[in-house]
Enzyme design. Sequence first.
Site, mmCIF file in Angstrom:
data_model
loop_
_atom_site.group_PDB
_atom_site.id
_atom_site.type_symbol
_atom_site.label_atom_id
_atom_site.label_comp_id
_atom_site.label_asym_id
_atom_site.label_seq_id
_atom_site.Cartn_x
_atom_site.Cartn_y
_atom_site.Cartn_z
ATOM 1 N N SER A 109 0.744 -1.037 -0.037
ATOM 2 C CA SER A 109 -0.323 -0.121 0.280
ATOM 3 C C SER A 109 0.953 1.694 0.017
ATOM 4 O O SER A 109 2.060 1.346 0.908
ATOM 5 C CB SER A 109 -0.871 -0.038 1.389
ATOM 6 O OG SER A 109 -1.470 1.029 1.567
ATOM 7 N N TYR A 132 -2.121 -0.735 10.217
ATOM 8 C CA TYR A 132 -2.061 -1.569 8.939
ATOM 9 C C TYR A 132 -0.556 -0.861 8.368
ATOM 10 O O TYR A 132 0.245 -0.921 7.534
ATOM 11 C CB TYR A 132 -2.996 -0.472 8.922
ATOM 12 C CG TYR A 132 -3.401 -0.419 7.144
ATOM 13 C CD1 TYR A 132 -3.801 -2.405 6.769
ATOM 14 C CD2 TYR A 132 -3.154 0.046 5.974
ATOM 15 C CE1 TYR A 132 -3.429 -2.159 5.682
ATOM 16 C CE2 TYR A 132 -3.254 -0.165 4.965
ATOM 17 C CZ TYR A 132 -4.135 -1.088 4.224
ATOM 18 O OH TYR A 132 -3.736 -1.328 2.809
HETATM 19 N N1 LIG Z 1 -8.755 -1.160 -1.014
HETATM 20 C C1 LIG Z 1 -7.717 0.043 -0.570
HETATM 21 O O1 LIG Z 1 -8.081 0.722 -0.691
HETATM 22 C C2 LIG Z 1 -6.405 -0.426 -0.540
HETATM 23 C C3 LIG Z 1 -5.805 0.162 -0.829
HETATM 24 C C4 LIG Z 1 -4.408 -0.484 -0.989
HETATM 25 C C5 LIG Z 1 -3.900 -1.323 -0.812
HETATM 26 N N2 LIG Z 1 -4.715 -2.644 -0.267
HETATM 27 C C6 LIG Z 1 -4.404 -4.101 -0.182
HETATM 28 O O2 LIG Z 1 -4.974 -4.510 -1.054
HETATM 29 C C7 LIG Z 1 -5.227 -6.299 -1.242
HETATM 30 C C8 LIG Z 1 -6.872 -6.385 -0.869
HETATM 31 O O3 LIG Z 1 -7.080 -6.037 -0.474
HETATM 32 P P1 LIG Z 1 -8.485 -5.157 -1.291
HETATM 33 O O4 LIG Z 1 -8.932 -3.792 -0.952
HETATM 34 O O5 LIG Z 1 -9.360 -5.564 -2.103
HETATM 35 O O6 LIG Z 1 -9.879 -5.519 0.064
HETATM 36 P P2 LIG Z 1 -10.903 -6.503 0.049
HETATM 37 O O7 LIG Z 1 -11.787 -6.491 -1.072
HETATM 38 O O8 LIG Z 1 -11.186 -6.430 1.140
HETATM 39 O O9 LIG Z 1 -10.751 -8.065 -0.049
HETATM 40 C C9 LIG Z 1 -9.279 -8.384 1.060
HETATM 41 C C10 LIG Z 1 -9.394 -10.136 0.226
HETATM 42 O O10 LIG Z 1 -8.635 -10.318 0.926
HETATM 43 C C11 LIG Z 1 -9.221 -11.971 1.595
HETATM 44 N N3 LIG Z 1 -8.045 -12.004 2.786
HETATM 45 C C12 LIG Z 1 -8.527 -11.246 4.133
HETATM 46 N N4 LIG Z 1 -7.962 -11.957 5.301
HETATM 47 C C13 LIG Z 1 -7.808 -13.423 4.840
HETATM 48 C C14 LIG Z 1 -7.042 -14.458 5.037
HETATM 49 N N5 LIG Z 1 -7.163 -14.347 7.279
HETATM 50 N N6 LIG Z 1 -6.821 -15.995 4.974
HETATM 51 C C15 LIG Z 1 -7.298 -15.688 3.190
HETATM 52 N N7 LIG Z 1 -7.880 -14.306 2.845
HETATM 53 C C16 LIG Z 1 -8.160 -13.147 3.760
HETATM 54 C C17 LIG Z 1 -9.995 -11.569 1.830
HETATM 55 O O11 LIG Z 1 -10.598 -13.007 1.486
HETATM 56 P P3 LIG Z 1 -11.738 -13.760 2.737
HETATM 57 O O12 LIG Z 1 -12.427 -12.871 3.647
HETATM 58 O O13 LIG Z 1 -12.719 -14.697 1.863
HETATM 59 O O14 LIG Z 1 -10.915 -14.895 3.187
HETATM 60 C C18 LIG Z 1 -10.443 -10.683 0.339
HETATM 61 O O15 LIG Z 1 -10.174 -11.905 -0.869
HETATM 62 C C19 LIG Z 1 -4.867 -6.046 0.700
HETATM 63 O O16 LIG Z 1 -3.623 -6.496 1.006
HETATM 64 C C20 LIG Z 1 -5.457 -5.026 1.227
HETATM 65 O O17 LIG Z 1 -4.299 -4.165 2.131
HETATM 66 C C21 LIG Z 1 -5.988 -2.116 -0.668
#
Ligand SMILES: NC(=O)c1ccc[n+]([C@@H]2O[C@H](COP(=O)([O-])OP(=O)(O)OC[C@H]3O[C@@H](n4cnc5c(N)ncnc54)[C@H](OP(=O)(O)O)[C@@H]3O)[C@@H](O)[C@H]2O)c1
Length: 261
Positions: free
Chosen positions: A139, A153
């Site tokens: 991130s 985070y």
């Molecule tokens: N959205 C943002 O603004 C943003 C910005 C920068 C970076 N990111 C990063 O991008 C990545 C993806 O996030 P996203 O934004 O796509 O959010 P999201 O829609 O909430 O997706 C998160 C994913 O992680 C999985 N996950 C969470 N805990 C887990 C566990 N214990 N075991 C296996 N899978 C797990 C969830 O699947 P299940 O719940 O089905 O397990 C889901 O598929 C993350 O690393 C996040 O920190 C996001």
Amino acid sequence: MKKSGYAVITGASSGIGMIFAERLAQKGYPLVLVARRKERLKNLADRLKEQYGTKCRIIPCDVSALEECKRLMQEIEDISVDIFINNAGFGDCCPFMNGNLEKELGMVDVNVKAVHTLMKLMLKRMCDNNYGYILNVASSAGLLPGGPYMAVYYATKAYVTSITQAVAQELKEAKSNVYVGCLCPGPVDTEFNQVANVEFALPGISAEYCAKYGLKKMFQKKVVIIPTIGMKVLLTLGRIFPRKWCVAFTGLQQKKKLCRR
Ligand SMILES: NC(=O)c1ccc[n+]([C@@H]2O[C@H](COP(=O)([O-])OP(=O)(O)OC[C@H]3O[C@@H](n4cnc5c(N)ncnc54)[C@H](OP(=O)(O)O)[C@@H]3O)[C@@H](O)[C@H]2O)c1
């Protein structure tokens, strides 16, 4: 064109991970889809099979547990992996004093320990073949000195950007063909907000744009990938101004999120 090596994506059940799966399916990669919500993985696998004829293996797995990470690696021992996307992760927004300890340590398990473990185990395999791509989804939070009100985070993502850059340098010095990089987006419109219990203070980009840009730069072997100009400018300013100013500025942004909920 159909590829023979698989792309493995953790956190494929929603958001950026789901779009990574979609785009890699379009490119002809067979997929391994990993997350806890099995039903969602199954629906995605069915849709990609129908749309692109993609061969998908689904592995329900909670990567917060070390044993589960090891099981995941065992379950993919028999296939050749070209791409591994360490994407599973989540955040939380509140003053550190009020944060739930279990949730915070769970965040460390998923955002730090799982990324560390899976990168290490995968790297060994890829280095044996001198081929492969590992993309850690960090991130822009990981490139800033600290994030008041989202302290844990930010700290977890700083770990990911730091270790990725270090390992990438080691690979370069070893003249390895294996790639390790980190994707560092600012806000992206996904389910992240619901899980972190916030609303973004800044407008988010789409998961489609984020994943598309991430893959393009990954194939170009860029180590630190920042998808938007605005965030690049912000991070450059962050290197010019004193760290304590940056921490205070970041805190102001995070505080706006707290006020919105
Ligand atoms: N959205 C943002 O603004 C943003 C910005 C920068 C970076 N990111 C990063 O991008 C990545 C993806 O996030 P996203 O934004 O796509 O959010 P999201 O829609 O909430 O997706 C998160 C994913 O992680 C999985 N996950 C969470 N805990 C887990 C566990 N214990 N075991 C296996 N899978 C797990 C969830 O699947 P299940 O719940 O089905 O397990 C889901 O598929 C993350 O690393 C996040 O920190 C996001």
